[in-house]
Design an enzyme around this catalytic site. Structure first.
Site, PDB file in Angstrom:
ATOM      1  N   THR A  53       0.828  -1.217   0.000  1.00  0.00           N
ATOM      2  CA  THR A  53       0.000   0.000   0.000  1.00  0.00           C
ATOM      3  C   THR A  53       0.859   1.261   0.000  1.00  0.00           C
ATOM      4  OG1 THR A  53      -1.684  -1.213   1.226  1.00  0.00           O
ATOM      5  CG2 THR A  53      -1.863   1.169   1.247  1.00  0.00           C
TER       6      THR A  53
ATOM      7  N   LYS B 255       6.837   2.092  12.273  1.00  0.00           N
ATOM      8  CA  LYS B 255       6.741   2.529  13.677  1.00  0.00           C
ATOM      9  C   LYS B 255       7.273   1.487  14.650  1.00  0.00           C
ATOM     10  CE  LYS B 255       2.911   0.900  12.001  1.00  0.00           C
ATOM     11  NZ  LYS B 255       2.154   1.204  10.804  1.00  0.00           N
TER      12      LYS B 255
ATOM     13  N   GLU C  78       9.069  10.304   9.442  1.00  0.00           N
ATOM     14  CA  GLU C  78       7.832  11.082   9.642  1.00  0.00           C
ATOM     15  C   GLU C  78       6.590  10.222   9.397  1.00  0.00           C
ATOM     16  OE1 GLU C  78       7.489  14.794  10.502  1.00  0.00           O
ATOM     17  OE2 GLU C  78       5.722  13.630  11.029  1.00  0.00           O
TER      18      GLU C  78
ATOM     19  N   GLY D  52      -8.163  -0.599   3.007  1.00  0.00           N
ATOM     20  CA  GLY D  52      -6.694  -0.562   3.025  1.00  0.00           C
ATOM     21  C   GLY D  52      -6.108   0.183   4.216  1.00  0.00           C
TER      22      GLY D  52
ATOM     23  N   GLU E 198      -3.402  -2.966   9.057  1.00  0.00           N
ATOM     24  CA  GLU E 198      -2.141  -3.661   8.820  1.00  0.00           C
ATOM     25  C   GLU E 198      -2.462  -5.035   8.231  1.00  0.00           C
ATOM     26  OE1 GLU E 198       0.993  -2.176   9.774  1.00  0.00           O
ATOM     27  OE2 GLU E 198      -0.397  -0.523   9.864  1.00  0.00           O
TER      28      GLU E 198
ATOM     29  N   LYS F  94       3.295   4.155  18.275  1.00  0.00           N
ATOM     30  CA  LYS F  94       3.282   5.570  17.886  1.00  0.00           C
ATOM     31  C   LYS F  94       3.352   6.489  19.109  1.00  0.00           C
ATOM     32  CE  LYS F  94       0.729   4.452  13.669  1.00  0.00           C
ATOM     33  NZ  LYS F  94      -0.615   4.286  13.085  1.00  0.00           N
TER      34      LYS F  94
ATOM     35  N   GLY G 254      -3.472   4.851   5.109  1.00  0.00           N
ATOM     36  CA  GLY G 254      -3.817   4.809   3.688  1.00  0.00           C
ATOM     37  C   GLY G 254      -2.617   5.104   2.797  1.00  0.00           C
TER      38      GLY G 254
HETATM   39  N1  HSE Z   1      -2.846   0.487  10.241  1.00  0.00           N
HETATM   40  C1  HSE Z   1      -2.466   1.820  10.584  1.00  0.00           C
HETATM   41  C2  HSE Z   1      -3.714   2.565  10.982  1.00  0.00           C
HETATM   42  C3  HSE Z   1      -1.829   2.529   9.430  1.00  0.00           C
HETATM   43  O1  HSE Z   1      -4.804   2.022  10.848  1.00  0.00           O
HETATM   44  O2  HSE Z   1      -3.604   3.686  11.429  1.00  0.00           O
HETATM   45  C4  HSE Z   1      -0.520   3.138   9.640  1.00  0.00           C
HETATM   46  O3  HSE Z   1       0.112   2.924  10.818  1.00  0.00           O
END
Ligand code: HSE
Length: 444
Positions: free
Chosen positions: A34, A118, A142, A200, A203, A218, A316
């Protein structure tokens, strides 16, 4: 200029005043899922950055990417980090076991690395920053936190004059999308997850999203920047949304709250750090309550700036690619100019944080019980709470649970230590009139 392995073949004659974009910077990318697809789409518009190789899991997969030269694809990621022609490696494969040795090898071979990983930064950031520094190469990330929202650089630079007092973030797009749909469309958990996956956001293994681990990585990264401490992930309390029900969402809404999965970090007493991820009730007038669907937001309280909030798409293809490409451009613009690239997003820390155990934290609580529907039940709950110093803000019966015919009694407490709440709940659960504990959620 940095001594990249191919500096002789790609010698830049530019001065810092006149970047020379005619000599392309040579890129390798690991991953074309993705995020990788989004990065490819953005970079295919440019002539000053060229992909030399892209590592994919399967060479057989059909890919509808205009201009993609299949000769550039490889299923051997190691060849990317060792190829002398490649100056910058974009790591968008995710996970740690394969990605970590590849990033280490890239540094050893003098390559800069841009990542959106992350888990890698949260678990191995200290090691990787040390190595990047030793090899005089850059590590940028970032895209690892809240995808398209600029938050790493603003926290490191724009808010540097503040003592950060608190960070509360909606840091996972998948779960925020699911909770929004469960509240607004009355979808059940399974329906909401399926739709999030189709869009999408999730994960490859959605356990990391719904279990709260993605948000925990995060908030740990943000906490380490804000509080200048390394965070040992083992001590970060993490609870996802798998037990949040549509019933609780609707009840919370009727009481003036919305349920969000929040990553929280605040300075506690005696130098301890209160850092955790779990679902919370957020009052409707709190700025985080209005963040819907796959959007993320990070609300920060600084001692000088007051409250600020960063908002945007946190998951995304294109939002994540936006952040990855911005990091890349920050590095490559300097390479074009013949300068040392901007410093890494190094996280400067002074030892490990002393993390407050969740049982020692103080919160308000929302509790739903399945009880017998007869006189005295509310009284016994009030008495048990009083015995352990739990002060009630409200207690109400909300009809009957359809599934078992028990009364649905909901109470909200004033702020108290979690260990007090647990003792009161033990006492309440032990009473024969209480059939089941429906749900206990903290309130922000
Ligand atoms: N799967 C994560 C989310 C995407 O849904 O925020 C990026 O970390």
């Amino acid at each position: 200029m940095l001594d990249t392995p191919n500096s002789s073949t790609l010698a830049h004659t530019a001065t810092s005043d006149s970047p020379d974009f005619s000599v392309p910077i040579v890129l390798g990318m690991i991953g074309l899922g993705t995020v990788g697809t989004g990065v490819y789409k953005i970079l295919s518009r440019r002539t000053d950055l060229v992909f030399h190789q892209i590592a994919v899991r399967s060479l057989k997969k059909e890919r509808d990417l205009p201009g993609l030269d299949s000769e550039r694809l490889t299923d051997n990621a190691k060849s990317i980090v060792s190829d002398p022609a490649i100056q910058v490696v974009i790591e968008v494969m995710g996970g740690v076991d394969e990605a970590r040795p590849l990033v280490i090898e890239a540094f050893k071979n003098g390559k800069h690395v841009i990542t959106a990983n992350k888990e890698l930064i949260a678990k191995h950031g200290a090691e990787l920053f040390d190595l990047a520094k030793a090899r005089n190469v850059r590590l940028m990330f970032e895209g690892a936190v809240a995808a398209g929202i600029p938050i790493i650089m603003p926290l490191k630079l724009s808010l540097a004059a503040n003592n950060i007092l608190e960070i509360a973030g909606i840091l996972n797009g998948t779960t925020n999308y699911m909770l929004t749909q469960m509240a607004e469309e009355n979808w059940n958990y399974e329906e909401a997850l399926l739709q999030a996956q189709k869009k999408g956001f999730a994960e490859a293994d959605p356990t990391s999203d719904v279990g709260g681990h993605d948000a925990a990585y995060k908030i740990s990264i943000l906490a380490s920047i804000a509080f200048k401490k390394r965070i040992d992930m083992k001590h970060v309390y993490c609870k996802g949304i798998t037990s949040v029900t549509a019933t609780d969402i609707q009840l919370a809404e009727s009481l003036g709250y919305t349920i969000k999965l929040i990553g929280l970090c605040r300075q506690a007493e005696a130098g301890q750090l209160d850092i955790r991820v779990h679902p919370v009730l957020v009052e409707h007038d709190h700025p985080l309550a209005s963040i819907k669907n796959e959007n993320n937001a990070i609300w920060i309280k600084g001692d000088a700036v007051g409250d600020v909030m960063f908002y945007g798409k946190g998951a995304g293809e294109m939002p994540t690619a936006s952040a990855v490409c911005a990091d890349l451009l920050a590095v490559t613009t300097d390479l074009h100019k013949g300068n040392d690239p901007i410093p890494s997003m190094e996280i400067e820390t002074t030892g490990f944080a002393n993390i407050l155990p969740v049982t020692e934290t103080k919160n308000k609580y929302f509790v739903r019980l399945h009880t017998a529907d007869h006189p005295g039940v509310i009284g016994l709950i009030g008495t048990a709470c009083g015995e352990f110093g739990v002060s009630l803000e409200s207690i109400v019966q909300h009809g009957i649970h359809e599934e078992d015919g028990t009364a649905s009694i909901v109470f909200i407490t004033h702020e108290l230590a979690e260990k007090q709440m647990l003792k009161a709940l033990d006492k309440i659960k032990a009473d024969p009139a209480i059939q089941k504990l429906g749900c206990v959620l903290r309130i922000l």
